[in-house]
Design a protein around this motif. Structure first.
Motif, PDB file in Angstrom:
ATOM      1  N   TRP A   1       0.869  -1.187   0.000  1.00 37.60           N
ATOM      2  CA  TRP A   1       0.000   0.000   0.000  1.00 37.60           C
ATOM      3  C   TRP A   1       0.895   1.223   0.000  1.00 37.60           C
ATOM      4  O   TRP A   1       1.834   1.332   0.802  1.00 37.60           O
ATOM      5  CB  TRP A   1      -0.881   0.002   1.240  1.00 37.60           C
ATOM      6  N   GLU A   2       0.651   2.166  -0.917  1.00 41.52           N
ATOM      7  CA  GLU A   2       1.456   3.374  -1.042  1.00 41.52           C
ATOM      8  C   GLU A   2       0.566   4.580  -0.766  1.00 41.52           C
ATOM      9  O   GLU A   2      -0.431   4.788  -1.462  1.00 41.52           O
ATOM     10  CB  GLU A   2       2.038   3.457  -2.460  1.00 41.52           C
ATOM     11  N   ASN A   3       0.912   5.348   0.247  1.00 42.52           N
ATOM     12  CA  ASN A   3      -0.004   6.398   0.702  1.00 42.52           C
ATOM     13  C   ASN A   3      -0.139   7.559  -0.271  1.00 42.52           C
ATOM     14  O   ASN A   3      -1.013   8.412  -0.102  1.00 42.52           O
ATOM     15  CB  ASN A   3       0.389   6.907   2.094  1.00 42.52           C
ATOM     16  N   TRP A   4       0.694   7.603  -1.307  1.00 46.45           N
ATOM     17  CA  TRP A   4       0.609   8.710  -2.272  1.00 46.45           C
ATOM     18  C   TRP A   4      -0.252   8.377  -3.495  1.00 46.45           C
ATOM     19  O   TRP A   4      -0.507   9.239  -4.317  1.00 46.45           O
ATOM     20  CB  TRP A   4       2.013   9.107  -2.730  1.00 46.45           C
ATOM     21  N   ARG A   5      -0.707   7.153  -3.609  1.00 42.36           N
ATOM     22  CA  ARG A   5      -1.508   6.787  -4.775  1.00 42.36           C
ATOM     23  C   ARG A   5      -2.910   7.378  -4.677  1.00 42.36           C
ATOM     24  O   ARG A   5      -3.469   7.537  -3.583  1.00 42.36           O
ATOM     25  CB  ARG A   5      -1.612   5.269  -4.901  1.00 42.36           C
ATOM     26  N   SER A   6      -3.502   7.662  -5.812  1.00 44.64           N
ATOM     27  CA  SER A   6      -4.828   8.292  -5.837  1.00 44.64           C
ATOM     28  C   SER A   6      -5.910   7.398  -5.253  1.00 44.64           C
ATOM     29  O   SER A   6      -6.951   7.881  -4.808  1.00 44.64           O
ATOM     30  CB  SER A   6      -5.187   8.682  -7.272  1.00 44.64           C
ATOM     31  N   ASP A   7      -5.675   6.077  -5.259  1.00 44.64           N
ATOM     32  CA  ASP A   7      -6.673   5.155  -4.731  1.00 44.64           C
ATOM     33  C   ASP A   7      -6.340   4.660  -3.322  1.00 44.64           C
ATOM     34  O   ASP A   7      -6.942   3.702  -2.842  1.00 44.64           O
ATOM     35  CB  ASP A   7      -6.839   3.954  -5.667  1.00 44.64           C
ATOM     36  N   ALA A   8      -5.412   5.327  -2.640  1.00 41.58           N
ATOM     37  CA  ALA A   8      -4.941   4.852  -1.340  1.00 41.58           C
ATOM     38  C   ALA A   8      -6.070   4.714  -0.320  1.00 41.58           C
ATOM     39  O   ALA A   8      -6.082   3.784   0.496  1.00 41.58           O
ATOM     40  CB  ALA A   8      -3.859   5.777  -0.805  1.00 41.58           C
ATOM     41  N   LYS A   9      -7.050   5.622  -0.373  1.00 35.75           N
ATOM     42  CA  LYS A   9      -8.127   5.594   0.617  1.00 35.75           C
ATOM     43  C   LYS A   9      -9.121   4.457   0.372  1.00 35.75           C
ATOM     44  O   LYS A   9      -9.970   4.181   1.237  1.00 35.75           O
ATOM     45  CB  LYS A   9      -8.859   6.935   0.617  1.00 35.75           C
ATOM     46  N   LYS A  10      -9.021   3.799  -0.761  1.00 38.99           N
ATOM     47  CA  LYS A  10      -9.934   2.703  -1.062  1.00 38.99           C
ATOM     48  C   LYS A  10      -9.505   1.385  -0.411  1.00 38.99           C
ATOM     49  O   LYS A  10     -10.272   0.421  -0.407  1.00 38.99           O
ATOM     50  CB  LYS A  10     -10.041   2.514  -2.576  1.00 38.99           C
ATOM     51  N   PHE A  11      -8.300   1.357   0.142  1.00 36.92           N
ATOM     52  CA  PHE A  11      -7.802   0.143   0.785  1.00 36.92           C
ATOM     53  C   PHE A  11      -8.243   0.125   2.245  1.00 36.92           C
ATOM     54  O   PHE A  11      -7.899   1.030   3.007  1.00 36.92           O
ATOM     55  CB  PHE A  11      -6.272   0.087   0.710  1.00 36.92           C
ATOM     56  N   PRO A  12      -9.005  -0.889   2.668  1.00 42.16           N
ATOM     57  CA  PRO A  12      -9.407  -0.955   4.072  1.00 42.16           C
ATOM     58  C   PRO A  12      -8.203  -1.177   4.983  1.00 42.16           C
ATOM     59  O   PRO A  12      -7.200  -1.784   4.579  1.00 42.16           O
ATOM     60  CB  PRO A  12     -10.352  -2.165   4.111  1.00 42.16           C
ATOM     61  N   LYS A  13      -8.294  -0.686   6.202  1.00 41.49           N
ATOM     62  CA  LYS A  13      -7.180  -0.799   7.139  1.00 41.49           C
ATOM     63  C   LYS A  13      -6.815  -2.256   7.419  1.00 41.49           C
ATOM     64  O   LYS A  13      -5.664  -2.560   7.744  1.00 41.49           O
ATOM     65  CB  LYS A  13      -7.531  -0.088   8.450  1.00 41.49           C
ATOM     66  N   SER A  14      -7.795  -3.145   7.273  1.00 37.57           N
ATOM     67  CA  SER A  14      -7.544  -4.554   7.587  1.00 37.57           C
ATOM     68  C   SER A  14      -6.525  -5.204   6.672  1.00 37.57           C
ATOM     69  O   SER A  14      -5.947  -6.238   7.017  1.00 37.57           O
ATOM     70  CB  SER A  14      -8.852  -5.346   7.516  1.00 37.57           C
ATOM     71  N   VAL A  15      -6.272  -4.618   5.490  1.00 37.28           N
ATOM     72  CA  VAL A  15      -5.312  -5.231   4.562  1.00 37.28           C
ATOM     73  C   VAL A  15      -3.946  -4.556   4.624  1.00 37.28           C
ATOM     74  O   VAL A  15      -3.026  -4.980   3.932  1.00 37.28           O
ATOM     75  CB  VAL A  15      -5.831  -5.211   3.106  1.00 37.28           C
ATOM     76  N   ILE A  16      -3.810  -3.500   5.426  1.00 38.87           N
ATOM     77  CA  ILE A  16      -2.557  -2.741   5.485  1.00 38.87           C
ATOM     78  C   ILE A  16      -1.738  -3.209   6.679  1.00 38.87           C
ATOM     79  O   ILE A  16      -2.199  -3.166   7.823  1.00 38.87           O
ATOM     80  CB  ILE A  16      -2.831  -1.233   5.563  1.00 38.87           C
ATOM     81  N   GLY A  17      -0.516  -3.671   6.399  1.00 40.28           N
ATOM     82  CA  GLY A  17       0.322  -4.250   7.436  1.00 40.28           C
ATOM     83  C   GLY A  17       1.480  -3.363   7.844  1.00 40.28           C
ATOM     84  O   GLY A  17       1.378  -2.132   7.889  1.00 40.28           O
ATOM     85  N   LYS A  18       2.608  -4.007   8.111  1.00 41.55           N
ATOM     86  CA  LYS A  18       3.790  -3.298   8.587  1.00 41.55           C
ATOM     87  C   LYS A  18       4.460  -2.517   7.451  1.00 41.55           C
ATOM     88  O   LYS A  18       4.359  -2.883   6.286  1.00 41.55           O
ATOM     89  CB  LYS A  18       4.778  -4.297   9.187  1.00 41.55           C
TER      90      LYS A  18
END
Length: 311
Positions: free
Chosen positions: A124-141
């Motif tokens: 997950w890359e926080n600068w991508r335009s779709d970053a907010k579409k990723f639920p927190k449950s899939v974002i790890g370390k």
């Protein structure tokens, strides 16, 4: 993240995990989309990871009968993931970030040069335009050394597949001919999730399938420990530093099948103190290998000729 360098030898890690015989897989499970259902998938993979004789069955090469462009071992390459894309390249195929504007894609296509979209499928890359579409449950370390980037839980295929499909659709609409999915070896990393080799194979096969459904060529990035199992599903391979880590033999499933391998080596960067001569000595002539800087800008040297990639 740009292109991810190895931190752990995949072969060693597979041996520790009990998947040393993964190269002998004769069939693979159908990708399953939920974390809860992966236990059956992993058991099935382990059951099928048995030794076979030379006369035994082999994996069907599902990338062999295609209606999309596929590179060959004679294809010449450039990989540029930072800075303004240098249009002086006159080879056969170039890879750059999928967020690059359509006009740049169109320019290279007008010159008869194939274009490959770089997309990170495992982070997950926080600068991508779709970053907010990723639920927190899939974002790890976080990825070590790559600010703003974190590992994804690739066990959750049903959640991640539509997000990756949407990115692929955008790349296809821009005119990209193929895709290089990065960070597809999260099972070897400290991701924050209990990702297994079986989970990774299922996820990577999904990426190959959606790419081919769009009639786009697809590369397996790194993930050398699973190269033999995944080679039938991918059209070519992109690898970083196999010469430095002395792992290039693991690319043999692609090379033996006549598939292209794009190598990237970073001598002079970080702890890599190799000379050009040392890089060339470890470079298989069947590969198209470039000496690059870690920022993967326009600069590059073709190992086989010692000439600029832009010449």
């Amino acid at each position: 993240m740009l292109l991810s360098s190895y931190r752990i030898s995949p072969l060693l890690l597979l041996a520790l995990l009990g998947f040393a015989d993964l190269r002998k897989i004769t069939a693979l499970p159908t990708p399953v989309g939920t974390v809860e259902s992966q236990s059956h998938q992993e058991t099935e993979l382990e059951r099928r990871s048995t030794s076979i004789s030379q006369k035994g069955p082999v994996l069907e090469d599902r990338a062999s009968s295609v209606n999309w462009w596929v590179p060959t071992q004679k294809t010449t390459w450039q990989v540029q993931l930072s800075g303004t894309i240098d249009r002086r390249f006159k080879g056969n195929a170039i890879e750059f970030d999928a967020d690059t504007d359509a006009a740049t894609v169109k320019y290279f296509k007008s010159k008869g040069i194939k274009t490959i979209a770089y997309i990170s499928a495992g982070s997950w890359e926080n600068w991508r335009s779709d970053a907010k579409k990723f639920p927190k449950s899939v974002i790890g370390k976080p990825l070590d050394g790559w600010p703003g980037e974190s590992w994804l839980d690739t066990r959750q295929i049903n959640t991640l597949k539509p997000l990756m499909q949407a990115r692929l659709n955008v790349a296809k609409a821009k005119g990209f001919d193929g895709v290089d999915w990065d960070n597809v070896d999260g099972y070897t990393q400290n991701s924050g999730f209990k990702i297994t080799a079986a989970h990774q194979i299922a996820y990577n096969r999904m990426l190959a399938d959606i790419s081919h459904a769009q009639r786009m060529t697809v590369a397996l990035k790194n993930d050398l420990g699973q190269a033999a199992a995944l080679a039938p599903y991918f059209d070519f391979a992109v690898n970083e530093q196999c010469g430095y880590y002395q792992e290039c033999n693991l690319l043999e499933p692609f090379l033996k099948a006549g598939k292209a391998v794009v190598g990237l080596e970073y001598p002079g960067e970080g702890d890599d103190k190799r000379t050009y001569a040392q890089v060339k000595a470890r470079t298989d002539p069947r590969t198209y290998t470039l000496i690059k800087k870690l920022d993967l800008g326009a600069w590059g040297i073709v190992v086989s000729t010692k000439k600029s990639v832009l010449s």
